[in-house]
Structure formats: C-alpha cells, structure tokens
Motif scaffolding. Structure first.
Motif, PDB file in Angstrom:
ATOM      1  N   GLU A 284      50.654  47.995  43.017  1.00  0.00           N
ATOM      2  CA  GLU A 284      49.631  47.968  42.086  1.00  0.00           C
ATOM      3  C   GLU A 284      50.123  48.317  40.694  1.00  0.00           C
ATOM      4  O   GLU A 284      51.287  48.590  40.535  1.00  0.00           O
ATOM      5  CB  GLU A 284      48.524  49.159  42.488  1.00  0.00           C
ATOM      6  CG  GLU A 284      47.906  48.975  43.667  1.00  0.00           C
ATOM      7  CD  GLU A 284      46.805  49.889  44.068  1.00  0.00           C
ATOM      8  OE1 GLU A 284      46.411  50.578  43.238  1.00  0.00           O
ATOM      9  OE2 GLU A 284      46.712  50.075  45.390  1.00  0.00           O
TER      10      GLU A 284
ATOM     11  N   ARG B 198      46.924  37.549  41.639  1.00  0.00           N
ATOM     12  CA  ARG B 198      46.973  38.939  41.439  1.00  0.00           C
ATOM     13  C   ARG B 198      47.237  39.626  42.963  1.00  0.00           C
ATOM     14  O   ARG B 198      47.882  40.787  43.069  1.00  0.00           O
ATOM     15  CB  ARG B 198      45.662  39.440  40.856  1.00  0.00           C
ATOM     16  CG  ARG B 198      45.459  39.260  39.420  1.00  0.00           C
ATOM     17  CD  ARG B 198      44.149  39.762  39.126  1.00  0.00           C
ATOM     18  NE  ARG B 198      43.581  39.612  37.777  1.00  0.00           N
ATOM     19  CZ  ARG B 198      42.610  39.628  37.094  1.00  0.00           C
ATOM     20  NH1 ARG B 198      41.549  40.166  37.974  1.00  0.00           N
ATOM     21  NH2 ARG B 198      42.615  39.509  35.888  1.00  0.00           N
ATOM     22  N   LEU B 199      46.443  39.110  44.027  1.00  0.00           N
ATOM     23  CA  LEU B 199      47.052  39.673  45.398  1.00  0.00           C
ATOM     24  C   LEU B 199      48.690  39.443  45.502  1.00  0.00           C
ATOM     25  O   LEU B 199      49.171  40.464  46.332  1.00  0.00           O
ATOM     26  CB  LEU B 199      46.042  38.836  46.351  1.00  0.00           C
ATOM     27  CG  LEU B 199      44.719  39.247  46.558  1.00  0.00           C
ATOM     28  CD1 LEU B 199      44.034  38.596  47.545  1.00  0.00           C
ATOM     29  CD2 LEU B 199      44.680  40.904  46.878  1.00  0.00           C
TER      30      LEU B 199
ATOM     31  N   THR C 272      38.738  31.196  39.483  1.00  0.00           N
ATOM     32  CA  THR C 272      38.409  32.676  39.838  1.00  0.00           C
ATOM     33  C   THR C 272      39.290  32.830  41.379  1.00  0.00           C
ATOM     34  O   THR C 272      40.158  33.916  41.042  1.00  0.00           O
ATOM     35  CB  THR C 272      37.179  32.916  40.099  1.00  0.00           C
ATOM     36  OG1 THR C 272      36.450  32.785  38.880  1.00  0.00           O
ATOM     37  CG2 THR C 272      36.833  34.402  40.402  1.00  0.00           C
ATOM     38  N   VAL C 273      39.341  32.076  42.110  1.00  0.00           N
ATOM     39  CA  VAL C 273      39.987  32.097  43.331  1.00  0.00           C
ATOM     40  C   VAL C 273      41.573  31.929  42.981  1.00  0.00           C
ATOM     41  O   VAL C 273      42.242  32.848  43.649  1.00  0.00           O
ATOM     42  CB  VAL C 273      39.702  30.815  44.203  1.00  0.00           C
ATOM     43  CG1 VAL C 273      40.680  30.970  45.242  1.00  0.00           C
ATOM     44  CG2 VAL C 273      38.159  31.189  44.860  1.00  0.00           C
ATOM     45  N   LYS C 274      42.070  31.204  41.924  1.00  0.00           N
ATOM     46  CA  LYS C 274      43.299  30.955  41.706  1.00  0.00           C
ATOM     47  C   LYS C 274      44.022  32.289  41.039  1.00  0.00           C
ATOM     48  O   LYS C 274      44.978  32.983  41.539  1.00  0.00           O
ATOM     49  CB  LYS C 274      43.678  29.745  40.707  1.00  0.00           C
ATOM     50  CG  LYS C 274      44.989  29.552  40.302  1.00  0.00           C
ATOM     51  CD  LYS C 274      45.227  28.296  39.246  1.00  0.00           C
ATOM     52  CE  LYS C 274      46.482  28.273  38.772  1.00  0.00           C
ATOM     53  NZ  LYS C 274      46.492  27.187  37.860  1.00  0.00           N
ATOM     54  N   THR C 275      43.128  32.814  40.296  1.00  0.00           N
ATOM     55  CA  THR C 275      43.766  34.102  39.595  1.00  0.00           C
ATOM     56  C   THR C 275      43.435  35.371  40.465  1.00  0.00           C
ATOM     57  O   THR C 275      44.365  36.177  40.772  1.00  0.00           O
ATOM     58  CB  THR C 275      42.657  34.664  38.483  1.00  0.00           C
ATOM     59  OG1 THR C 275      42.405  33.383  37.625  1.00  0.00           O
ATOM     60  CG2 THR C 275      43.056  35.739  37.919  1.00  0.00           C
ATOM     61  N   HIS C 276      42.594  35.451  41.579  1.00  0.00           N
ATOM     62  CA  HIS C 276      42.585  36.428  42.523  1.00  0.00           C
ATOM     63  C   HIS C 276      43.652  36.196  43.425  1.00  0.00           C
ATOM     64  O   HIS C 276      44.387  37.448  43.820  1.00  0.00           O
ATOM     65  CB  HIS C 276      41.137  36.285  43.304  1.00  0.00           C
ATOM     66  CG  HIS C 276      40.873  37.194  44.152  1.00  0.00           C
ATOM     67  ND1 HIS C 276      40.878  38.685  43.985  1.00  0.00           N
ATOM     68  CD2 HIS C 276      40.919  37.428  45.659  1.00  0.00           C
ATOM     69  CE1 HIS C 276      40.622  39.631  44.816  1.00  0.00           C
ATOM     70  NE2 HIS C 276      40.737  38.769  46.090  1.00  0.00           N
ATOM     71  N   ARG C 277      44.267  35.070  43.934  1.00  0.00           N
ATOM     72  CA  ARG C 277      45.302  35.021  44.737  1.00  0.00           C
ATOM     73  C   ARG C 277      46.465  35.404  44.130  1.00  0.00           C
ATOM     74  O   ARG C 277      47.348  36.022  44.459  1.00  0.00           O
ATOM     75  CB  ARG C 277      45.349  33.426  45.100  1.00  0.00           C
ATOM     76  CG  ARG C 277      44.644  33.099  46.295  1.00  0.00           C
ATOM     77  CD  ARG C 277      44.569  31.803  46.758  1.00  0.00           C
ATOM     78  NE  ARG C 277      43.549  31.491  47.992  1.00  0.00           N
ATOM     79  CZ  ARG C 277      43.486  30.367  48.506  1.00  0.00           C
ATOM     80  NH1 ARG C 277      44.349  29.286  48.068  1.00  0.00           N
ATOM     81  NH2 ARG C 277      42.608  30.370  49.474  1.00  0.00           N
TER      82      ARG C 277
END
Length: 109
Positions: A28, A19-20, A12-17
């Motif tokens: 966006e 996407r950021l 989840t953290v990897k995917t969030h980073r």
C-alpha cells in the motif's frame, strides 16, 4: 454521449487494475519502502557479513594457535602420551643412527 461513458469506464478499469498491480507488487502507499529504508538494510547486511567474517577468521586463528601449542607440547614431552604429531611422522636424523656412513670423509690428495 454513450461513447464517452464507455471510454470513462474503460479508463477507470485500467486505472483500478494498475493500482491493484502496484499495490500487489509494492504494498500500500503508506507501506511502500523508501530508498532510505533499503540503504539501511544494505548497511545492516554489510555489518552482519563483516561480523561473520571476523568470527570465522578469529576461530581459524585460535584453532591454529591451539594446534601449534599441541605440537610444541608433544615435542617437549618426547611424543609420549599417545599424542599424534600434527606435521606427520618424524624422520630419524643421520646422527642418531649407529650405522657408519659408507662415504669417506677425507678427500684423496
């Protein structure tokens, strides 16, 4: 079971980073540029460059024509009026001098 929760959290953290980072680089999702938008910008840039080139060529042509007219006008008026010739100082022609030519014009027989 606790190992699965850690793996899920890391994913989840990897995917969030990811996407950021992609939002930072490309904006966006609804604001990201399409290829069509970039092609449109390229075409507009080429049109602006062509107009700038045509403007420079036209300006050069008009200035050249004006310089030629100024030179022709100064030649017809005899150089009076303080006009400086564009092509440089005129050299005197040999016919206009009163000094006789030292070379003989007739050939010996």
């Amino acid at each position: 079971m606790s190992g699965d929760r850690d793996v899920v959290l890391l994913e989840t953290v990897k995917t969030h980073r990811a996407r950021l980072v992609s939002a930072l680089l490309f904006g966006e999702l609804d604001e990201r540029r399409l290829v069509n938008d970039n092609v449109r910008r390229l075409i507009v840039s080429l049109v602006i460059a062509a107009v700038a080139c045509a403007g420079c060529a036209g300006t050069s042509f008009v200035l050249s024509v004006l310089a030629d007219q100024r030179a022709a006008q100064s030649q017809t008026t005899g150089g009076s009026g303080g006009a400086v010739p564009v092509t440089g100082s005129p050299s005197p022609s040999p016919a206009s001098t009163d000094v006789p030519d030292p070379t003989p014009t007739t050939e010996p027989r």
